[in-house]
Design a protein around this motif. Structure first.
Motif, short mmCIF file in Angstrom:
data_model
loop_
_atom_site.label_atom_id
_atom_site.label_comp_id
_atom_site.label_asym_id
_atom_site.label_seq_id
_atom_site.Cartn_x
_atom_site.Cartn_y
_atom_site.Cartn_z
N ARG A 142 10.17 3.42 -15.42
CA ARG A 142 10.16 3.31 -13.75
C ARG A 142 8.67 3.25 -13.48
NH1 ARG A 142 12.23 7.85 -9.41
NH2 ARG A 142 11.65 6.63 -7.67
N ARG A 143 7.60 3.83 -14.03
CA ARG A 143 6.46 3.57 -13.60
C ARG A 143 6.02 2.13 -13.65
NH1 ARG A 143 3.30 8.23 -17.17
NH2 ARG A 143 4.19 9.96 -16.20
N LYS A 144 6.27 1.47 -14.60
CA LYS A 144 5.70 -0.07 -14.94
C LYS A 144 6.79 -0.71 -13.93
CE LYS A 144 4.98 -3.85 -17.77
NZ LYS A 144 5.17 -4.19 -19.36
N ALA A 145 8.00 -0.66 -13.70
CA ALA A 145 8.70 -1.33 -12.42
C ALA A 145 7.97 -1.34 -11.28
CB ALA A 145 10.06 -0.70 -12.93
N HIS A 146 7.57 -0.05 -10.93
CA HIS A 146 7.25 0.33 -9.44
C HIS A 146 5.84 -0.17 -9.46
CE1 HIS A 146 7.55 2.76 -5.93
NE2 HIS A 146 6.16 2.90 -5.79
N LEU A 147 4.89 -0.12 -10.69
CA LEU A 147 3.63 -0.97 -10.47
C LEU A 147 3.86 -2.32 -10.23
CD1 LEU A 147 1.61 0.85 -13.30
CD2 LEU A 147 1.36 1.04 -10.82
N THR A 148 4.81 -3.21 -11.11
CA THR A 148 5.12 -4.30 -10.87
C THR A 148 5.65 -4.69 -9.58
OG1 THR A 148 5.72 -4.44 -13.42
CG2 THR A 148 6.39 -6.50 -12.05
N LEU A 149 6.22 -3.90 -8.96
CA LEU A 149 6.84 -4.08 -7.59
C LEU A 149 5.71 -4.20 -6.52
CD1 LEU A 149 9.12 -4.84 -5.51
CD2 LEU A 149 9.37 -2.16 -5.48
N ALA A 150 4.91 -3.33 -6.76
CA ALA A 150 3.75 -3.18 -5.87
C ALA A 150 2.67 -4.11 -6.02
CB ALA A 150 2.88 -1.79 -6.13
N VAL A 151 2.47 -4.46 -7.41
CA VAL A 151 1.45 -5.67 -7.48
C VAL A 151 2.15 -6.96 -6.76
CG1 VAL A 151 1.95 -6.71 -9.78
CG2 VAL A 151 -0.45 -6.64 -8.91
N ASP A 152 3.24 -7.53 -7.24
CA ASP A 152 4.20 -8.32 -6.60
C ASP A 152 3.97 -8.52 -5.16
OD1 ASP A 152 4.66 -9.37 -9.12
OD2 ASP A 152 6.86 -8.66 -9.05
N THR A 153 4.12 -7.48 -4.47
CA THR A 153 4.09 -7.08 -3.13
C THR A 153 2.77 -7.52 -2.52
OG1 THR A 153 5.86 -5.57 -3.25
CG2 THR A 153 4.69 -5.67 -0.96
N LEU A 164 1.02 -1.00 0.03
CA LEU A 164 0.04 -0.09 -0.15
C LEU A 164 0.71 1.24 0.06
CD1 LEU A 164 -2.85 -1.13 2.22
CD2 LEU A 164 -2.86 -0.92 -0.05
N SER A 165 1.98 1.20 0.67
CA SER A 165 2.98 2.36 0.55
C SER A 165 3.34 2.42 -0.61
CB SER A 165 3.92 2.18 1.53
OG SER A 165 3.47 2.06 2.88
N LEU A 166 3.70 1.48 -1.39
CA LEU A 166 4.38 1.61 -2.88
C LEU A 166 3.31 2.12 -3.70
CD1 LEU A 166 6.20 -1.94 -2.71
CD2 LEU A 166 7.13 0.40 -2.95
N VAL A 167 2.01 1.77 -3.60
CA VAL A 167 1.10 2.31 -4.36
C VAL A 167 0.70 3.83 -3.90
CG1 VAL A 167 -1.43 2.39 -4.49
CG2 VAL A 167 -0.63 0.21 -4.33
N ASP A 168 0.93 4.45 -2.97
CA ASP A 168 0.84 5.56 -2.26
C ASP A 168 2.04 6.47 -2.97
OD1 ASP A 168 -1.67 5.63 -1.49
OD2 ASP A 168 -0.87 5.80 0.76
N GLN A 169 3.07 5.64 -3.09
CA GLN A 169 4.35 6.54 -3.71
C GLN A 169 4.34 6.67 -5.21
OE1 GLN A 169 7.94 3.81 -2.97
NE2 GLN A 169 8.97 5.35 -1.85
N TYR A 170 3.69 5.36 -5.81
CA TYR A 170 3.35 5.82 -7.28
C TYR A 170 2.32 6.81 -7.36
CZ TYR A 170 1.68 4.65 -11.93
OH TYR A 170 1.42 4.74 -13.35
N ASN A 171 1.20 6.87 -6.62
CA ASN A 171 0.32 7.81 -7.00
C ASN A 171 0.95 9.36 -6.86
OD1 ASN A 171 -1.52 5.98 -7.63
ND2 ASN A 171 -2.56 5.85 -5.47
N MET A 172 1.74 9.45 -5.93
CA MET A 172 2.29 10.81 -5.46
C MET A 172 3.46 11.45 -6.39
SD MET A 172 2.52 11.02 -1.37
CE MET A 172 3.11 12.54 -1.28
N SER A 173 4.00 10.24 -7.15
CA SER A 173 5.20 10.66 -7.96
C SER A 173 5.17 10.26 -9.47
CB SER A 173 6.47 9.97 -7.29
OG SER A 173 6.47 10.29 -6.06
N PHE A 174 4.24 9.45 -9.86
CA PHE A 174 4.56 9.10 -11.17
C PHE A 174 4.53 10.02 -12.22
CE2 PHE A 174 -0.17 9.63 -11.17
CZ PHE A 174 -0.56 9.86 -12.43
N GLU A 175 4.00 11.00 -11.99
CA GLU A 175 4.20 12.01 -13.24
C GLU A 175 5.34 12.51 -13.80
OE1 GLU A 175 1.28 15.05 -11.78
OE2 GLU A 175 -0.14 14.00 -12.63
#
Length: 160
Positions: free
Chosen positions: A64-75, A47-58
């Motif tokens: 990097r977006r895809k890698a972060h999403l993949t890490l969050a979904v795997d977690t 959930l922290s990784l999801v919030d990180q993505y939402n705050m920074s993805f732009e």
């Protein structure tokens, strides 16, 4: 830094709630290092990784977006496998799959969240708006699954 593992306690001093997501991620990673099978540490990390993505993805590259999403979904996937069944976890898991283009997995996660919501709170009725923040075209399916009468026109909510 002191971290706690109980799901109702906060990662001291409440990094996640304070929006200090780097520190929250670090804290939950540390917690996982001493308790690798603790489902809530994995869930809260996801959930922290999801919030990180939402705050920074732009400001991030597509890679990097895809890698972060993949890490969050795997977690979150690992957290769910360990037993972290919570509506917020399943909802976030659905949104991650949606963003990655895994639409059936997203739909399955949203439906699992509905089932869990019904188990925890009783059947969802028309008088109880559903706040699963599903994409609009899933809204009708979610509302139907929850025996609701109509979907709101807002793209992120179902309502009675």
């Amino acid at each position: 830094m002191q971290c706690v593992l109980h799901p109702h306690e906060k990662c001291s001093p409440g990094f996640f709630e304070a929006g200090e997501l780097e520190r929250a991620v670090s804290c939950y990673e540390e917690a996982i290092s001493w308790a690798p099978s603790h489902e809530w540490a994995h869930a809260n990390l996801g959930l922290s990784l999801v919030d990180q993505y939402n705050m920074s993805f732009e400001s991030w590259s597509d890679e990097r977006r895809k890698a972060h999403l993949t890490l969050a979904v795997d977690t979150l996937s690992h957290a769910i496998e360990l037993g972290a069944e919570r509506v917020a976890v399943l909802r976030a898991f659905g949104h991650l799959h949606w963003r990655l283009g895994n639409y059936q997995k997203a739909s399955d996660a949203f439906e699992a969240a509905l089932v869990l919501l019904a188990v925890r709170r009783g059947p969802v009725r028309a008088s109880a708006p559903l706040r699963l923040c599903a994409p609009l075209h899933l809204c009708a399916r979610l509302c139907t699954a929850a025996s609701l009468h109509r979907c709101a026109s807002a793209p992120t909510r179902c309502s009675a």
